[in-house]
Design an enzyme around this catalytic site. Structure first.
Site, PDB file in Angstrom:
ATOM      1  N   ALA A   1       0.807  -1.232   0.000  1.00 33.88           N
ATOM      2  CA  ALA A   1       0.000   0.000   0.000  1.00 33.88           C
ATOM      3  C   ALA A   1       0.834   1.274   0.000  1.00 33.88           C
ATOM      4  O   ALA A   1       0.329   2.346   0.304  1.00 33.88           O
ATOM      5  CB  ALA A   1      -0.963  -0.008   1.179  1.00 33.88           C
TER       6      ALA A   1
ATOM      7  N   ARG B   1      -2.780   2.064  -1.621  1.00 36.60           N
ATOM      8  CA  ARG B   1      -2.855   3.341  -0.919  1.00 36.60           C
ATOM      9  C   ARG B   1      -4.289   3.893  -0.956  1.00 36.60           C
ATOM     10  O   ARG B   1      -4.792   4.409   0.046  1.00 36.60           O
ATOM     11  CB  ARG B   1      -1.878   4.343  -1.537  1.00 36.60           C
TER      12      ARG B   1
ATOM     13  N   TYR C   1       0.538 -13.726 -15.256  1.00 35.05           N
ATOM     14  CA  TYR C   1      -0.221 -12.788 -14.418  1.00 35.05           C
ATOM     15  C   TYR C   1      -1.683 -13.237 -14.356  1.00 35.05           C
ATOM     16  O   TYR C   1      -2.304 -13.286 -13.288  1.00 35.05           O
ATOM     17  CB  TYR C   1      -0.108 -11.385 -15.002  1.00 35.05           C
TER      18      TYR C   1
HETATM   19  N1  LIG Z   1      -3.568  -0.997 -11.789  1.00 34.67           N
HETATM   20  C1  LIG Z   1      -4.253  -1.873 -12.460  1.00 34.67           C
HETATM   21  O1  LIG Z   1      -4.576  -1.672 -13.628  1.00 34.67           O
HETATM   22  C2  LIG Z   1      -4.704  -3.131 -11.799  1.00 34.67           C
HETATM   23  C3  LIG Z   1      -4.151  -3.606 -10.635  1.00 34.67           C
HETATM   24  N2  LIG Z   1      -4.593  -4.785 -10.113  1.00 34.67           N
HETATM   25  C4  LIG Z   1      -4.001  -5.338  -8.905  1.00 34.67           C
HETATM   26  O2  LIG Z   1      -4.058  -4.376  -7.877  1.00 34.67           O
HETATM   27  C5  LIG Z   1      -3.012  -4.611  -6.952  1.00 34.67           C
HETATM   28  C6  LIG Z   1      -2.276  -3.320  -6.688  1.00 34.67           C
HETATM   29  O3  LIG Z   1      -1.651  -2.927  -7.881  1.00 34.67           O
HETATM   30  P1  LIG Z   1      -1.385  -1.402  -8.277  1.00 34.67           P
HETATM   31  O4  LIG Z   1      -1.685  -0.519  -7.164  1.00 34.67           O
HETATM   32  O5  LIG Z   1      -2.024  -1.171  -9.553  1.00 34.67           O
HETATM   33  O6  LIG Z   1       0.176  -1.490  -8.547  1.00 34.67           O
HETATM   34  P2  LIG Z   1       1.386  -0.620  -7.978  1.00 34.67           P
HETATM   35  O7  LIG Z   1       2.583  -1.145  -8.674  1.00 34.67           O
HETATM   36  O8  LIG Z   1       1.084   0.821  -8.070  1.00 34.67           O
HETATM   37  O9  LIG Z   1       1.426  -1.012  -6.437  1.00 34.67           O
HETATM   38  C7  LIG Z   1       1.799  -2.270  -5.994  1.00 34.67           C
HETATM   39  C8  LIG Z   1       2.502  -2.144  -4.675  1.00 34.67           C
HETATM   40  O10 LIG Z   1       2.809  -3.457  -4.212  1.00 34.67           O
HETATM   41  C9  LIG Z   1       4.114  -3.436  -3.692  1.00 34.67           C
HETATM   42  N3  LIG Z   1       4.698  -4.760  -3.740  1.00 34.67           N
HETATM   43  C10 LIG Z   1       5.124  -5.450  -4.820  1.00 34.67           C
HETATM   44  N4  LIG Z   1       5.668  -6.602  -4.452  1.00 34.67           N
HETATM   45  C11 LIG Z   1       5.567  -6.661  -3.110  1.00 34.67           C
HETATM   46  C12 LIG Z   1       5.962  -7.616  -2.150  1.00 34.67           C
HETATM   47  N5  LIG Z   1       6.595  -8.733  -2.500  1.00 34.67           N
HETATM   48  N6  LIG Z   1       5.714  -7.368  -0.850  1.00 34.67           N
HETATM   49  C13 LIG Z   1       5.106  -6.219  -0.475  1.00 34.67           C
HETATM   50  N7  LIG Z   1       4.731  -5.273  -1.340  1.00 34.67           N
HETATM   51  C14 LIG Z   1       4.949  -5.494  -2.650  1.00 34.67           C
HETATM   52  C15 LIG Z   1       4.864  -2.468  -4.600  1.00 34.67           C
HETATM   53  O11 LIG Z   1       6.070  -2.000  -4.002  1.00 34.67           O
HETATM   54  C16 LIG Z   1       3.833  -1.375  -4.788  1.00 34.67           C
HETATM   55  O12 LIG Z   1       3.921  -0.374  -3.826  1.00 34.67           O
HETATM   56  C17 LIG Z   1      -2.153  -5.717  -7.581  1.00 34.67           C
HETATM   57  O13 LIG Z   1      -2.469  -6.951  -7.001  1.00 34.67           O
HETATM   58  C18 LIG Z   1      -2.550  -5.688  -9.030  1.00 34.67           C
HETATM   59  O14 LIG Z   1      -2.335  -6.909  -9.661  1.00 34.67           O
HETATM   60  C19 LIG Z   1      -5.599  -5.509 -10.672  1.00 34.67           C
HETATM   61  C20 LIG Z   1      -6.156  -5.076 -11.800  1.00 34.67           C
HETATM   62  C21 LIG Z   1      -5.784  -3.849 -12.442  1.00 34.67           C
HETATM   63  C1  LIG Z   2      -0.646  -4.446 -19.479  1.00 26.29           C
HETATM   64  C2  LIG Z   2      -1.044  -4.522 -18.089  1.00 26.29           C
HETATM   65  C3  LIG Z   2      -1.725  -5.751 -17.750  1.00 26.29           C
HETATM   66  C4  LIG Z   2      -2.275  -6.023 -16.569  1.00 26.29           C
HETATM   67  C5  LIG Z   2      -2.152  -5.149 -15.434  1.00 26.29           C
HETATM   68  C6  LIG Z   2      -3.354  -4.819 -14.681  1.00 26.29           C
HETATM   69  O1  LIG Z   2      -2.871  -4.862 -13.354  1.00 26.29           O
HETATM   70  C7  LIG Z   2      -4.514  -5.729 -14.801  1.00 26.29           C
HETATM   71  O2  LIG Z   2      -4.675  -6.612 -13.994  1.00 26.29           O
HETATM   72  C8  LIG Z   2      -5.406  -5.468 -15.849  1.00 26.29           C
HETATM   73  C9  LIG Z   2      -6.159  -6.407 -16.431  1.00 26.29           C
HETATM   74  C10 LIG Z   2      -7.130  -6.025 -17.390  1.00 26.29           C
HETATM   75  C11 LIG Z   2      -7.682  -6.848 -18.257  1.00 26.29           C
HETATM   76  C12 LIG Z   2      -8.710  -6.338 -19.100  1.00 26.29           C
HETATM   77  C13 LIG Z   2      -9.142  -6.891 -20.209  1.00 26.29           C
HETATM   78  C14 LIG Z   2      -8.497  -7.915 -20.955  1.00 26.29           C
HETATM   79  C15 LIG Z   2      -9.067  -8.385 -22.060  1.00 26.29           C
HETATM   80  C16 LIG Z   2      -8.410  -9.416 -22.873  1.00 26.29           C
HETATM   81  O3  LIG Z   2      -9.084 -10.621 -22.755  1.00 26.29           O
HETATM   82  C17 LIG Z   2      -8.410  -8.997 -24.300  1.00 26.29           C
HETATM   83  C18 LIG Z   2      -7.286  -9.698 -24.957  1.00 26.29           C
HETATM   84  C19 LIG Z   2      -7.057  -9.639 -26.216  1.00 26.29           C
HETATM   85  C20 LIG Z   2      -7.836  -8.802 -27.200  1.00 26.29           C
HETATM   86  C21 LIG Z   2      -8.016  -9.518 -28.469  1.00 26.29           C
HETATM   87  C22 LIG Z   2      -9.452  -9.802 -28.647  1.00 26.29           C
HETATM   88  O4  LIG Z   2      -9.873 -10.928 -28.344  1.00 26.29           O
HETATM   89  O5  LIG Z   2     -10.195  -8.901 -29.058  1.00 26.29           O
END
Ligand SMILES: NC(=O)C1=CN([C@@H]2O[C@H](COP(=O)(O)OP(=O)(O)OC[C@H]3O[C@@H](n4cnc5c(N)ncnc54)[C@H](O)[C@@H]3O)[C@@H](O)[C@H]2O)C=CC1
Ligand SMILES: CC/C=C\C[C@H](O)C(=O)/C=C/C=C/C=C\C=C\[C@@H](O)C/C=C\CCC(=O)O
Length: 336
Positions: free
Chosen positions: A11, A17, A148
């Site tokens: 966080a 956060r 992932y």
């Molecule tokens: N931002 C996005 O588009 C999306 C994020 N998520 C998920 O949300 C969660 C938070 O991600 P965000 O805030 O977007 O990323 P972020 O990269 O901004 O924050 C992630 C935080 O986790 C910390 N972290 C990483 N490895 C760690 C470890 N081993 N131990 C403790 N802390 C650790 C990092 O230092 C960072 O502060 C993740 O699980 C991510 O997969 C899910 C879907 C979409």
């Molecule tokens: C590049 C960053 C990737 C992931 C980081 C983020 O943290 C996360 O979890 C976001 C996930 C979002 C997924 C959203 C939609 C995904 C859709 C796919 O299934 C589409 C894939 C291919 C498109 C081709 C098609 O079938 O049209």
């Protein structure tokens, strides 16, 4: 419902956060960890200024390291005597480091959930809420980040499976997943050599839209909904009835039909699937009648009227589940 003790992993920045701030705003105390110590301390200072020295604390911890994670969790209990809410949020996205990705995104979430359950079932007041941060990549295949995606599918599978356990219900512990799509945090920055096909990743991101801070209506709102429904006296699990809650950019509104015949009151915006919450909360009360679903051809004009009265936000949200079941969400995806 406020005044709880919460733990949030990862966080120092990003969604973690934002969740921490949402909890602090509710009046909870939050202890958060991160592997990035410098950023963790900076965030702690900023949050202490806004929410008070006693309400928020940062402790360094790499959740990948079992002993460190356990020590961190125990230190929170030592300080606050209890943990009511556990948010397993820390995550990374790196296909080149796929094993680390699984370790942090899935193994540590399992570990964090078990630490929390073990504590919650033994504490005298009983009960608690575990929020595991998955992703929209947890419910659909994503070709540019398979490892992932596997980790995030695992988080949902783990959470839903535990939710079936009568033991959790008996101990008044609720487990839930948040499934955001793209939010503008560091995890998606420099989407290049960490994914297979950065071009496609950018295209998909554009198609789904990027949530930007401060998330007034997206992640934190949903987080608040999940947390505010924490009720130690009303906890049940049934994966058959698991809810799928979608949120994100506003698509339309859920209106409450007023019994006196006056204009419907909007209680919640229906949204396109930019993010999704899977909730294992019992849905036995959610036998609402869908009075009318209309589409006027515009993506932001869906109107859903509910005949049930009174309804609360939980019941309202189950309509979104119905929309998904009815596959209306495909329509939304195609129209954006
Ligand atoms: N931002 C996005 O588009 C999306 C994020 N998520 C998920 O949300 C969660 C938070 O991600 P965000 O805030 O977007 O990323 P972020 O990269 O901004 O924050 C992630 C935080 O986790 C910390 N972290 C990483 N490895 C760690 C470890 N081993 N131990 C403790 N802390 C650790 C990092 O230092 C960072 O502060 C993740 O699980 C991510 O997969 C899910 C879907 C979409
Ligand atoms: C590049 C960053 C990737 C992931 C980081 C983020 O943290 C996360 O979890 C976001 C996930 C979002 C997924 C959203 C939609 C995904 C859709 C796919 O299934 C589409 C894939 C291919 C498109 C081709 C098609 O079938 O049209």
């Amino acid at each position: 419902m406020s005044g709880k003790v919460a733990v949030v992993t990862g966080a120092a920045r990003g969604l973690g956060r934002a969740f921490t701030e949402a909890l602090l705003k509710r009046g909870d105390k939050v202890c958060f960890c991160d592997v990035d110590v410098q950023q963790g301390k900076q965030t702690e200072n900023e949050l202490k200024k806004n929410f008070g020295d006693d309400n928020v604390q940062f402790l360094p911890c790499d959740v990948q390291k079992d002993e460190e994670f356990k020590d961190f969790f125990n230190r929170v209990i030592q300080k606050y005597n209890t943990v009511d809410i556990m948010v397993n949020n820390a995550g990374i996205m790196n296909e080149n480091q796929w094993r680390t990705t699984i370790d942090i995104n899935l193994t540590a979430v399992i570990h964090g959930s078990l630490l929390a359950m073990n504590h919650m079932k033994n504490k005298s007041t009983g009960g608690g809420l575990i929020v595991n941060v998955s992703s929209l990549a947890g419910v659909m295949p994503v070709s540019f980040c398979p490892a992932y995606t596997a980790s995030k599918h695992g988080v949902i599978a783990f959470s839903r499976s535990w939710a079936l356990q009568p033991e959790l219900k008996r101990n008044r512990i609720r487990i839930t997943c948040l499934c955001p799509s793209f939010a503008d945090t560091d995890i998606i920055k420099g989407t290049d050599d960490r994914v297979h096909g950065p071009e496609l990743a950018r295209m998909v991101m554009k198609q789904y839209g990027l949530m930007v801070f401060p998330y007034p209506n997206d992640q934190t709102l949903y987080f608040e909904i999940v947390v505010s429904t924490l009720n130690p006296y009303y906890v049940a699990f049934d994966s058959e009835n698991s809810h799928l809650y979608w949120t994100g950019r506003t698509l339309g509104k859920i209106n409450r039909c007023n019994p006196n015949g006056s204009d419907p009151t909007t209680i919640v915006d229906v949204s396109i699937p930019v993010a999704l919450t899977l909730d294992t909360h019992n849905s036995t009360q959610n036998s609402i009648a869908l009075h009318k679903v209309t589409f006027d051809g515009k993506a932001n004009q869906v109107v859903v009227n509910l005949t049930a009265w009174p309804i609360d936000i939980e019941i309202g949200m189950s309509v979104i589940y119905m929309l998904i079941k009815l596959k209306y969400y495909r329509y939304h995806i195609m129209s954006v």
